[in-house]
Design a protein around this motif. Structure first.
Motif: not given
Length: 423
Positions: A40, A72, A79
């Motif tokens: 990511w 995901a 995140l």
């Protein structure tokens, strides 16, 4: 086309391995890739390299079959904290449902995350129509569309009430039909005051919610005339409610496959598509036309009675905005076969441009200057290389056209997109 003095608002949808369903088959990926921070972080840094405003995360809080397209696995707000710690400027827009959250808890979770990110968080307001989600929360079915949006409007008011308390003495009280509460929060305002509000529904109820609250809108537009019409409609709705001029920023989805030549881009697209079973595209098409596309003759046009039949959104849950714009798009292709439609349908929910950096930059400029869009929510075929190609090859062309910033001259997401002060 009109002259504009503002810049594009550019976000990128970080869709697991990439927007193409077979993206997981390319690159050095394994079963743990999607839970590794470096996966990511690499994409977030590529977005920052291209001076994008934010990375965006959708969320489907339900289990799904990862074949043929793994999704995901990490929660978007978690995140957001990870990626802002690993970058300096790019914002993070995290989706969270108004149907399956508590407004006080979510208000504090979002604001607390915005504080630790330095004011770089956005909240994408969604109501959740996926029927697979309800069972994950112990209920038989999602509420109908009208109920979801009625609750959503009150939910956002409730969240804003908590945030207003945070900006004052900490106290808050809310009395509504769906929510009644009072309390005190210890979470302070963030560097931008509160998270930036985004919304992603194109139905009449979704437009009302966006006009009243959203500072950014993730739109689904496939044709330029309809995009111009819808842009004007949402702008009028917001102005009628006394919103600040220029809000909300309207960013349709744009799926990209980039090549140094058209032939190279087409080969790249064909390589991705050749690895996906026909059932995937047929399933996506079925969801939009509210008919099992597997029963259609692939070498004949979609029958008119299927396209023209009445649609019950509670029997066939999908995005109302996308269905409407798709039906408009298909009018231009009435004579195409289902097989040909499926190829052009390759954006899977977004308009797709397969071509050179120059063609992509010209297309984006046309939509921007035509006031069909204030920017785009980019759907990149494969991460991170497709996003690096955009940053290195498309972004400089947009800068030369004078429609993309040359540096980050603000520190918060609210300032970067020009959303003004919170509230």
């Amino acid at each position: 086309m009109t002259d504009r003095t503002d810049h594009l608002t550019l976000n990128v949808n970080l869709q697991a391995f990439g927007q193409r369903p077979a993206a997981w088959q390319f690159g050095d990926h394994d079963a743990d890739t999607l839970i590794r921070p470096e996966h990511w972080i690499a994409s977030a840094k590529a977005a920052e390299r291209g001076l994008l405003d934010a990375v965006f995360f959708a969320d489907q809080p339900a289990l799904h079959n990862p074949d043929p397209r793994p999704g995901a696995q990490l929660e978007p707000i978690a995140l957001a904290a990870l990626l802002t710690a690993a970058t300096e400027h790019v914002g993070v827009i995290a989706s969270a449902s108004t149907t399956y959250n508590d407004p006080v808890e979510l208000a504090e979770r979002l604001l607390g995350t915005d504080v630790v990110t330095g004011g770089r968080l956005g909240w994408n307001i969604v109501t959740t129509y996926n029927p697979a989600v309800s069972g994950n929360f112990g209920v038989d079915a999602n509420p109908d569309r009208a109920t979801r949006y009625e609750r959503a409007g009150e939910f956002v008011d409730a969240v804003k009430t908590v945030w207003a308390g945070a900006a004052g003495d900490g106290g808050f009280r809310f009395d509504g039909e769906h929510f009644r509460f009072e309390g005190v929060t210890a979470v302070p305002p963030s560097a931008q005051g509160t998270p930036v509000l985004f919304q992603a529904g194109g139905s009449a109820q979704g437009r009302d919610l966006a006009a009243r609250h959203a500072e950014g809108v993730f739109a689904v537009e496939l044709t330029l005339p309809r995009a111009i019409e819808n842009y004007a409609d949402l702008t009028r709705r917001a102005a009628a409610l006394g919103r600040r001029p220029g809000l909300p920023r309207i960013t349709p989805g744009l799926s990209l496959v980039i090549g140094s030549t058209v032939e190279e881009a087409r080969r790249r697209f064909d390589d991705f598509e050749s690895r996906v079973p026909d059932s995937y595209a047929l399933g996506s098409l079925s969801n939009v036309i509210a008919h099992d596309a597997r029963t259609l003759d692939l070498d004949a046009p979609i029958p008119a009675d299927i396209l023209d039949k009445p649609w019950n959104p509670d029997e066939h849950p999908t995005s109302a905005g996308y269905r409407l714009t798709f039906l408009d798009w298909i009018q231009e292709r009435r004579q195409q076969t289902v097989r040909e439609i499926l190829r052009d349908f390759g954006g899977y929910g977004a308009r797709i441009v397969i071509g050179t950096p120059e063609q992509i930059a010209d297309d984006m400029e046309l939509w921007f200057r035509s006031r069909a869009a204030d920017g785009f929510n980019l759907m990149i075929d494969h991460f991170p290389d497709g996003l690096v190609a955009f940053a290195d090859e498309v972004a400089p062309l947009l800068q030369r056209k004078g429609i993309h910033k040359r540096e980050y001259d603000h520190t918060t997401l609210r300032e970067v997109i020009g959303a003004g002060t919170a509230g």
